[in-house]
Design a protein around this motif. Sequence first.
Motif, PDB file in Angstrom:
ATOM      1  N   LYS A 129      -6.206   6.843   2.137  1.00 52.83           N
ATOM      2  CA  LYS A 129      -7.302   6.184   3.887  1.00 52.83           C
ATOM      3  C   LYS A 129      -6.758   4.598   2.746  1.00 52.83           C
ATOM      4  O   LYS A 129      -6.485   4.175   4.670  1.00 52.83           O
ATOM      5  CB  LYS A 129      -8.419   6.076   2.897  1.00 52.83           C
ATOM      6  N   ASN A 130      -6.909   3.946   2.315  1.00 52.98           N
ATOM      7  CA  ASN A 130      -6.119   2.645   2.301  1.00 52.98           C
ATOM      8  C   ASN A 130      -4.127   1.951   2.886  1.00 52.98           C
ATOM      9  O   ASN A 130      -5.036   1.294   4.045  1.00 52.98           O
ATOM     10  CB  ASN A 130      -5.927   1.851   0.590  1.00 52.98           C
ATOM     11  N   TYR A 131      -3.648   3.056   2.901  1.00 51.39           N
ATOM     12  CA  TYR A 131      -2.801   3.382   2.697  1.00 51.39           C
ATOM     13  C   TYR A 131      -2.304   3.294   4.519  1.00 51.39           C
ATOM     14  O   TYR A 131      -1.484   2.105   5.177  1.00 51.39           O
ATOM     15  CB  TYR A 131      -1.126   4.447   2.168  1.00 51.39           C
TER      16      TYR A 131
ATOM     17  N   THR B 108      -3.012   4.082  -4.849  1.00 50.54           N
ATOM     18  CA  THR B 108      -4.054   3.716  -4.009  1.00 50.54           C
ATOM     19  C   THR B 108      -4.362   5.166  -3.225  1.00 50.54           C
ATOM     20  O   THR B 108      -3.540   6.433  -2.970  1.00 50.54           O
ATOM     21  CB  THR B 108      -3.778   2.533  -3.316  1.00 50.54           C
TER      22      THR B 108
ATOM     23  N   LYS C 143      -4.928   2.561   7.046  1.00 49.18           N
ATOM     24  CA  LYS C 143      -5.426   1.454   7.842  1.00 49.18           C
ATOM     25  C   LYS C 143      -4.480   0.332   7.128  1.00 49.18           C
ATOM     26  O   LYS C 143      -4.088  -0.252   7.949  1.00 49.18           O
ATOM     27  CB  LYS C 143      -6.822   1.050   6.857  1.00 49.18           C
TER      28      LYS C 143
ATOM     29  N   GLN D 232       0.633  -1.537  -0.049  1.00 51.74           N
ATOM     30  CA  GLN D 232      -0.075  -0.532  -0.064  1.00 51.74           C
ATOM     31  C   GLN D 232       0.438   1.328   0.301  1.00 51.74           C
ATOM     32  O   GLN D 232       0.728   2.375  -0.561  1.00 51.74           O
ATOM     33  CB  GLN D 232      -0.700  -0.377   1.288  1.00 51.74           C
TER      34      GLN D 232
END
Length: 214
Positions: free
Chosen positions: A144-146, A141, A148, A132
């Motif tokens: 937010k994904n990173y 990406t 998390k 990520q």
Amino acid sequence: MNKSIYLLALSIVLFSCKDTKKEETLVNEDNLISVTIEQFKSSAMSIAKPTEQDFDITVKTSGKIDVPPQNRAQVSTFVGGNVKATRLLVGDKVIKGQALMTLENTGFLDIQKEYLEVAEQINYLKSEYERQKTLFDEKITSQKNYLKAESDYRRAKGIYQSLRAKLKLLNISPTNVEQGKLTSVITIFSPLSGDVVIMNANVGMYVAPSECNA
């Protein structure tokens, strides 16, 4: 020096007590004892420098022997368990690192299982975090994904390190646990060399975490 002075003073006191009736002038107004020339010679006294000497005298007394805090240890466990084996008696001598007793509890297995689960997850979470991060750096990406993935990995890593430290405190090898070798028995070792003065554990009894075992 003190021994010699004490011996001289003792001789004078004994002597003066013995001859008090003969010469009452031995004690003057200042409560000082004086010795006449005749007394000095008859008692074979001599004037010399104080010397150290050994006296063959045994002094019998009563009292209590204690040790400083740094030489005293209370052995206990932060996780309770049943005493499986111990051969210690009050008065026994032990050396540092010697096994004192073994405790058995299924709770030890729960800690190891939890550690094993986190150990198996942490590699995946680390890989996902790094993936990520790479995607985020390349603007592929979302942040937010990173974040998390980073949070999941760091939280798992903290739990992993905490459980690993707990296993070491229980004298359980984390390496053995990762290899699938789990145990419900732990061994408590002596933190220093000395004598056992209190023994509160018997085979079969349950020892709570707050109680002192030996």
